[in-house]
Scaffold this active site. Structure first.
Site, PDB file in Angstrom:
ATOM      1  N   VAL A   1      47.044  30.159  66.961  1.00  0.00           N
ATOM      2  CA  VAL A   1      46.171  30.654  68.024  1.00  0.00           C
ATOM      3  C   VAL A   1      44.530  30.460  67.689  1.00  0.00           C
ATOM      4  O   VAL A   1      43.929  30.703  68.764  1.00  0.00           O
ATOM      5  CB  VAL A   1      46.488  31.726  68.375  1.00  0.00           C
TER       6      VAL A   1
ATOM      7  N   LYS B   1      40.713  44.457  67.970  1.00  0.00           N
ATOM      8  CA  LYS B   1      41.333  44.950  69.230  1.00  0.00           C
ATOM      9  C   LYS B   1      40.481  45.574  70.152  1.00  0.00           C
ATOM     10  O   LYS B   1      40.626  45.612  71.594  1.00  0.00           O
ATOM     11  CB  LYS B   1      42.215  45.886  68.770  1.00  0.00           C
TER      12      LYS B   1
ATOM     13  N   ARG C   1      58.982  36.676  66.339  1.00  0.00           N
ATOM     14  CA  ARG C   1      59.772  37.675  65.680  1.00  0.00           C
ATOM     15  C   ARG C   1      59.109  39.019  66.098  1.00  0.00           C
ATOM     16  O   ARG C   1      58.031  38.813  67.083  1.00  0.00           O
ATOM     17  CB  ARG C   1      59.480  37.977  64.238  1.00  0.00           C
TER      18      ARG C   1
ATOM     19  N   SER D   1      46.219  47.426  70.708  1.00  0.00           N
ATOM     20  CA  SER D   1      46.462  48.418  69.777  1.00  0.00           C
ATOM     21  C   SER D   1      45.708  49.627  70.021  1.00  0.00           C
ATOM     22  O   SER D   1      44.611  49.657  70.555  1.00  0.00           O
ATOM     23  CB  SER D   1      46.159  47.968  68.183  1.00  0.00           C
TER      24      SER D   1
ATOM     25  N   GLY E   1      52.907  34.333  69.074  1.00  0.00           N
ATOM     26  CA  GLY E   1      53.429  35.059  68.080  1.00  0.00           C
ATOM     27  C   GLY E   1      54.858  35.354  68.455  1.00  0.00           C
ATOM     28  O   GLY E   1      55.318  36.601  68.222  1.00  0.00           O
TER      29      GLY E   1
ATOM     30  N   TYR F   1      40.562  45.186  61.863  1.00  0.00           N
ATOM     31  CA  TYR F   1      41.637  45.153  62.852  1.00  0.00           C
ATOM     32  C   TYR F   1      41.103  46.155  64.145  1.00  0.00           C
ATOM     33  O   TYR F   1      41.167  45.529  65.155  1.00  0.00           O
ATOM     34  CB  TYR F   1      43.007  45.841  62.243  1.00  0.00           C
TER      35      TYR F   1
END
Ligand code: NAP
Length: 248
Positions: free
Chosen positions: A63, A159, A15, A141, A12, A155
């Site tokens: 990935v 994580k 950016r 995160s 990733g 999400y």
């Protein structure tokens, strides 16, 4: 330079936080492999790495695809002869309530955030074991510790699993000279957080003791530290980079 001659692979990397990590590692002396779905953007970051005097290899890869991951690691070894530092940064979020969240969104988030981290760690560890040295750094995160605060049911779990994977691999790979750590950011100025409304942004900043959002370079600095000789006795750590939002 603390990482002169090391070869780093960042996922990733085109950016946001990944780009900042790639450039920070290059400034410390690393040659950098830039993995991303967006090839032109990865090529632009590759030119930035080269401007810093290091070699760069942009690789278009997903990935979540084992074939892509194996190809990226093989290309790394073919070009640079080794792989010292892996940064599993690629990550996505799909927002929605529990009922809105589709099975496809669940699968996508888990496959990119968790399976991608697992695949790259596994393939990189094969090389690092042979070298007797390696650093794996996963970008987790705050949501992995407290759940997501913006309604994204897959999400936080993805994580949290990355945090558990970090600790499991830290134990398993320690005898081979490989440390495995994670960085857990919160509220960093990137495209991922650009969609937040001004109102949400103000409300979130009000809960951050340092009173502002973070910069990608501040996450990158934590990654460089965990890759550096100064962090040689640290493994299995989940390092918060969150302005004091969560102190655990
Ligand atoms: P971002 O700006 O959305 O960048 C994510 C990068 O990952 C993009 O370059 C994207 O490529 C790439 N990517 C996405 N899916 C991929 C895949 N399947 N294979 C290869 N590359 C893929 O996000 P960011 O804010 O920099 O986030 C980086 C990491 O930090 C993520 O793991 C995220 O969960 C974590 N994080 C961010 C924050 C924050 O506040 N920003 C907070 C906590 C954790 P494309 O450009 O092609 O989509």
């Amino acid at each position: 330079m603390r990482l002169e001659g090391k070869v780093a692979l960042v996922t990733g990397a085109s950016r946001g936080i990944g780009r900042a990590i790639a450039l920070a590692l290059a400034k410390e002396g690393c040659d950098v492999v830039l993995v991303d779905l967006d090839e032109p953007a990865a090529q632009r970051v590759a030119r930035e790495v080269e401007t810093l005097g290091r070699r760069a290899l942009p690789v278009k890869a997903n990935v979540a695809s084992l074939a892509d991951v194996q190809r990226a690691v093989a290309l790394t070894v073919e070009k640079f002869g080794r792989l010292d530092i892996l940064v599993n940064n690629a990550g996505i979020i799909k927002r929605g309530t529990l009922e809105d969240h589709s099975d496809a969104d669940w699968e996508l988030v888990i496959s990119v955030n968790l399976r991608g981290t697992y695949y790259f760690s596994r393939e990189a560890a094969k090389i690092m074991k042979r070298q007797g040295w390696g650093r794996i750094i996963n970008i987790s995160s705050v949501a992995g510790k407290i759940g997501d605060i913006t309604s994204a049911p897959s999400y936080g779990p993805s994580k949290a699993a990355v945090n558990a994977l970090t600790k499991s691999l830290a134990r398993e790979l320690a005898p081979f000279g490989i440390t495995v750590n994670a960085v857990a950011p919160h509220a960093i100025e990137t495209e991922m957080t650009a969609e937040w409304s001004e109102e949400r942004r103000r409300a979130l900043i009000a809960q951050i003791p340092l009173g502002r959002m973070g910069k990608p370079e501040e996450v990158a600095a934590a990654v460089v530290f965990l890759a550096s000789p100064e962090a040689s006795f640290i493994t299995g750590e989940i390092l918060d980079v969150n302005g004091g939002y969560l102190m655990d």
